[in-house]
Scaffold this motif. Sequence first.
Motif, PDB file in Angstrom:
ATOM      1  N   LEU A   1     -15.021  14.282  63.719  1.00  0.00           N
ATOM      2  CA  LEU A   1     -14.996  15.550  62.991  1.00  0.00           C
ATOM      3  C   LEU A   1     -15.969  16.544  63.611  1.00  0.00           C
ATOM      4  O   LEU A   1     -15.654  17.707  63.774  1.00  0.00           O
ATOM      5  CB  LEU A   1     -15.333  15.321  61.514  1.00  0.00           C
ATOM      6  N   ILE A   2     -17.160  16.084  63.933  1.00  0.00           N
ATOM      7  CA  ILE A   2     -18.135  16.893  64.679  1.00  0.00           C
ATOM      8  C   ILE A   2     -18.475  16.119  65.952  1.00  0.00           C
ATOM      9  O   ILE A   2     -18.918  14.968  65.880  1.00  0.00           O
ATOM     10  CB  ILE A   2     -19.404  17.157  63.853  1.00  0.00           C
ATOM     11  N   PRO A   3     -18.263  16.703  67.112  1.00  0.00           N
ATOM     12  CA  PRO A   3     -18.541  15.990  68.363  1.00  0.00           C
ATOM     13  C   PRO A   3     -20.034  15.851  68.603  1.00  0.00           C
ATOM     14  O   PRO A   3     -20.860  16.394  67.861  1.00  0.00           O
ATOM     15  CB  PRO A   3     -17.902  16.895  69.422  1.00  0.00           C
ATOM     16  N   LEU A   4     -20.397  15.111  69.637  1.00  0.00           N
ATOM     17  CA  LEU A   4     -21.805  14.968  69.997  1.00  0.00           C
ATOM     18  C   LEU A   4     -22.436  16.342  70.184  1.00  0.00           C
ATOM     19  O   LEU A   4     -21.985  17.151  70.991  1.00  0.00           O
ATOM     20  CB  LEU A   4     -21.946  14.153  71.284  1.00  0.00           C
ATOM     21  N   THR A   5     -23.486  16.607  69.418  1.00  0.00           N
ATOM     22  CA  THR A   5     -24.142  17.919  69.415  1.00  0.00           C
ATOM     23  C   THR A   5     -25.643  17.709  69.441  1.00  0.00           C
ATOM     24  O   THR A   5     -26.192  16.980  68.606  1.00  0.00           O
ATOM     25  CB  THR A   5     -23.747  18.723  68.164  1.00  0.00           C
TER      26      THR A   5
END
Length: 549
Positions: free
Chosen positions: A241-245
């Motif tokens: 849902l949220i990529p590596l950030t």
Amino acid sequence: MFKKIIPVVVLTALLVGGCNLTNLGGEQPVAVPSPTIALPLPTQEVAEEEAMPTSIEVIDPTATQEPTAVTVEEEEADEEEVLEEEPTAEATREAVPTNTPQPTPTNTAVPLTGDPGVDNGKENWKEDFKNPAAAAVIQDEDWFSKGAVADGALVFTGKQSQVPAWRMAGTGDGMLGKAYVEAIIQNGTCNSGSDSSGLYFRVPNINNPTQGYLFGLNCEGYFYLWRWNGTALPKGEMQALIPLTFSEKANVGTDLINRLGVITNKAGRMILYINGSPVAEYTSDTYPDGYFGVFVRPASANPFTVKVDQLAMWKNPVVPTEKFYSPSATNEDEGEINKFNFASLLEDPMQDPGIVLGEPTWRDYLNSSANWGAFMNDYAITTGNQDGQLVMIGLKKESAWVLSSAPKLADGAVEVVMETEKCQMWDSYGIMFRVPVAAEGDRGYLFGVTCNGYYFLWKWDGKSDKMTTLIDYTKDVSAINYNSGARNRLDMVMVGSTLQLYANGVYLASYTDSTFTEGSWGVFVRPQYTDQFTVYLDEASYWINKPAE
């Protein structure tokens, strides 16, 4: 949501009279002679046992109908929960002498810090692991992990590479809808920068925790949000849902401590916190409430151990009204595309793309063959099976391929996990990529491995009836699993004209070529020694590279 697209099957042979393929369109291709390619001689030690093929037979793939994208978007709650002031306790009336002047009270509001662990006062539930016998987590060891309470912490070890393992918190408060949950976690030795741990939350069934969300932080300071559905047959499905950030709020490295938290509300909103600071939010109501716990995920073959110092939960927390950074791995229609760490791979190609890039933009566990289709002709057969695999059978000594229905890919990476049945000598299989026109399927690159431990890279141009060898057969049995029953994870990284080849996370070679700059991708099979050479596609993934603006 990830896009589900009507599959397109690109067949790799001239149709034979009497073959009924109702989903194909276009005229029958004209037969063309197969080009002959000079191939390298085998090394002295294998010259007698491994006879090199003297030519590569090429077929003119049959045109198929261009796929039509059908997007199924995740329903996301638009309603935003507005913070309401908590009512104060009613004051008790007391008799006050009339001749005694009373000071006028003033209301002094306590400013909010923005840290939910501070602003919401005393927690409704907390586990500090000071009493091992009464700890509200399961202490045991299985194939995935080991957990035991010692010295005021849950010592939690993940044992399987890239497999999250979790322990649920027995809060005794049932399902949590609007809540703030928090874990204080200390890293052990980071064997890989991608080793990670975090919160597993909104788990519908605490006794069978096969669904939920994972908010993780790795040893290099990158966080992510994934959604897990272990009930998707046969192997479950993990969706980014949220990529590596990267977050500057994270404490990075071995032995350092991070406090991870999540605020959730009943509308599906999730706000992620690292050390008391909001770093991102996401809205998803797939699992609207549930239980929570912690997880650990080794990124390599080496176990990864963390110490969980505390778990805590607050009911009905203060929910911020402002919005926070909200990257989306699935919102391609709105122009949001994952930004993965391709720069690191180009600078140091010796790294494993599956670890460096993290959870992909799209992954197909082959629970059905919908993204690939099923067909049979004179050259190959493809079909799904009950074990969640695409079965591909080569019928002639020629390359045959099938393209996925995933969108075209220019810069990015493709990964496939393939297994063989009976596999001999120069039988080969692998990835076909950057096919300019899926409906024609007559151009593109082929990265393959053989059943005796060689890899190669070819360029096929059916327009001019030419197969060009870019990388000759090169043996690497330390990286490639070979012989019958072998299983290989193949990665193809493509950024601009740079093409990087990997087998099982090991870098093999690079090549520079700009003939084809984007296109569809899929898998191919090429029998040479085995009658009805059969391969099984177990997983397929891709990552999209969008350069920073």
